[in-house]
Write a protein that holds these residues in place. Sequence first.
Motif, PDB file in Angstrom:
ATOM      1  N   GLU A 174      -3.721  10.100   1.713  1.00  0.00           N
ATOM      2  CA  GLU A 174      -4.498   9.390   3.362  1.00  0.00           C
ATOM      3  C   GLU A 174      -3.828   8.690   3.731  1.00  0.00           C
ATOM      4  OE1 GLU A 174      -8.739  10.248   3.891  1.00  0.00           O
ATOM      5  OE2 GLU A 174      -8.106  12.572   3.741  1.00  0.00           O
ATOM      6  N   ILE A 175      -4.164   7.017   2.652  1.00  0.00           N
ATOM      7  CA  ILE A 175      -3.933   5.638   2.065  1.00  0.00           C
ATOM      8  C   ILE A 175      -2.520   5.435   2.562  1.00  0.00           C
ATOM      9  CG2 ILE A 175      -3.792   3.487   1.296  1.00  0.00           C
ATOM     10  CD1 ILE A 175      -6.545   4.622  -0.319  1.00  0.00           C
ATOM     11  N   HIS A 176      -1.471   6.444   1.926  1.00  0.00           N
ATOM     12  CA  HIS A 176      -0.250   6.410   2.723  1.00  0.00           C
ATOM     13  C   HIS A 176       0.422   6.547   3.594  1.00  0.00           C
ATOM     14  CE1 HIS A 176       3.994   6.096   0.688  1.00  0.00           C
ATOM     15  NE2 HIS A 176       3.958   7.254   0.986  1.00  0.00           N
ATOM     16  N   THR A 177      -0.296   7.120   4.323  1.00  0.00           N
ATOM     17  CA  THR A 177       0.364   7.803   5.426  1.00  0.00           C
ATOM     18  C   THR A 177       0.067   6.832   6.662  1.00  0.00           C
ATOM     19  OG1 THR A 177      -0.940   9.447   6.011  1.00  0.00           O
ATOM     20  CG2 THR A 177       1.535  10.035   4.651  1.00  0.00           C
ATOM     21  N   GLY A 178      -1.513   6.130   6.221  1.00  0.00           N
ATOM     22  CA  GLY A 178      -2.254   5.477   7.277  1.00  0.00           C
ATOM     23  C   GLY A 178      -3.297   6.131   8.156  1.00  0.00           C
ATOM     24  N   GLU A 179      -3.515   7.767   6.707  1.00  0.00           N
ATOM     25  CA  GLU A 179      -4.712   8.346   8.286  1.00  0.00           C
ATOM     26  C   GLU A 179      -5.885   7.971   8.171  1.00  0.00           C
ATOM     27  OE1 GLU A 179      -6.419  12.592   7.660  1.00  0.00           O
ATOM     28  OE2 GLU A 179      -4.121  12.331   7.061  1.00  0.00           O
ATOM     29  N   ILE A 180      -6.159   7.442   6.885  1.00  0.00           N
ATOM     30  CA  ILE A 180      -7.238   6.740   5.988  1.00  0.00           C
ATOM     31  C   ILE A 180      -7.927   5.384   7.738  1.00  0.00           C
ATOM     32  CG2 ILE A 180      -6.763   4.881   4.537  1.00  0.00           C
ATOM     33  CD1 ILE A 180      -9.313   5.749   2.999  1.00  0.00           C
ATOM     34  N   PHE A 181      -6.419   4.887   7.697  1.00  0.00           N
ATOM     35  CA  PHE A 181      -7.010   3.826   9.205  1.00  0.00           C
ATOM     36  C   PHE A 181      -6.950   4.032  10.652  1.00  0.00           C
ATOM     37  CE2 PHE A 181      -4.658   2.128   5.501  1.00  0.00           C
ATOM     38  CZ  PHE A 181      -5.613   1.656   4.248  1.00  0.00           C
ATOM     39  N   HIS A 182      -6.884   4.931  10.584  1.00  0.00           N
ATOM     40  CA  HIS A 182      -6.420   5.981  11.966  1.00  0.00           C
ATOM     41  C   HIS A 182      -5.169   5.452  12.454  1.00  0.00           C
ATOM     42  CE1 HIS A 182     -10.490   7.638  11.466  1.00  0.00           C
ATOM     43  NE2 HIS A 182     -11.272   6.251  11.177  1.00  0.00           N
ATOM     44  N   LEU A 183      -4.093   5.522  11.636  1.00  0.00           N
ATOM     45  CA  LEU A 183      -2.589   4.711  12.546  1.00  0.00           C
ATOM     46  C   LEU A 183      -1.556   5.970  12.202  1.00  0.00           C
ATOM     47  CD1 LEU A 183      -3.326   1.118  11.245  1.00  0.00           C
ATOM     48  CD2 LEU A 183      -3.379   2.139  13.400  1.00  0.00           C
ATOM     49  N   LEU A 197       1.216  -1.455  -0.151  1.00  0.00           N
ATOM     50  CA  LEU A 197       0.118   0.184  -0.159  1.00  0.00           C
ATOM     51  C   LEU A 197       1.136   1.172   0.009  1.00  0.00           C
ATOM     52  CD1 LEU A 197      -3.028  -0.737   2.524  1.00  0.00           C
ATOM     53  CD2 LEU A 197      -3.334  -0.148   0.371  1.00  0.00           C
ATOM     54  N   THR A 198       1.423   1.772   0.900  1.00  0.00           N
ATOM     55  CA  THR A 198       2.673   1.715   0.754  1.00  0.00           C
ATOM     56  C   THR A 198       3.556   2.343  -0.228  1.00  0.00           C
ATOM     57  OG1 THR A 198       2.330   2.080   2.871  1.00  0.00           O
ATOM     58  CG2 THR A 198       4.858   3.422   1.664  1.00  0.00           C
ATOM     59  N   VAL A 199       3.608   1.726  -0.787  1.00  0.00           N
ATOM     60  CA  VAL A 199       4.604   1.676  -2.227  1.00  0.00           C
ATOM     61  C   VAL A 199       3.677   2.027  -3.217  1.00  0.00           C
ATOM     62  CG1 VAL A 199       6.435   0.898  -4.342  1.00  0.00           C
ATOM     63  CG2 VAL A 199       6.279   0.422  -1.631  1.00  0.00           C
TER      64      VAL A 199
END
Length: 98
Positions: free
Chosen positions: A55-64, A28-30
């Motif tokens: 948001e997906i790249h930084t984990g913000e969408i998962f609240h992480l 996901l990050t890559v």
Amino acid sequence: MFFSSNLKRLFRKYHRGLASIIFIPLILTVVTGTIATIVTEWQLNLGVSRSLLMEIHTGEIFHLKAIYPVLNGVGTLGLLITGITMTGLFNRKKNYID
């Protein structure tokens, strides 16, 4: 010789387990980082907003957001350490000169 064989087997087990866990977050990050760069720099319209990708790249969408990069980093370091150890790259072999 016996210790080295068991150690490699143990590292292979840990490496396999860690790779199974860290695979999805790393992919996901890559992928999101690459696509976000393409969308921004090449100004392509791929139908996905850069903000959603980030948001997906930084984990913000998962609240992480606070821990996601740390987990990716620690997981990657674990894979590197177990992988390099299994290669035997740093094993010392004594050369005997007659």
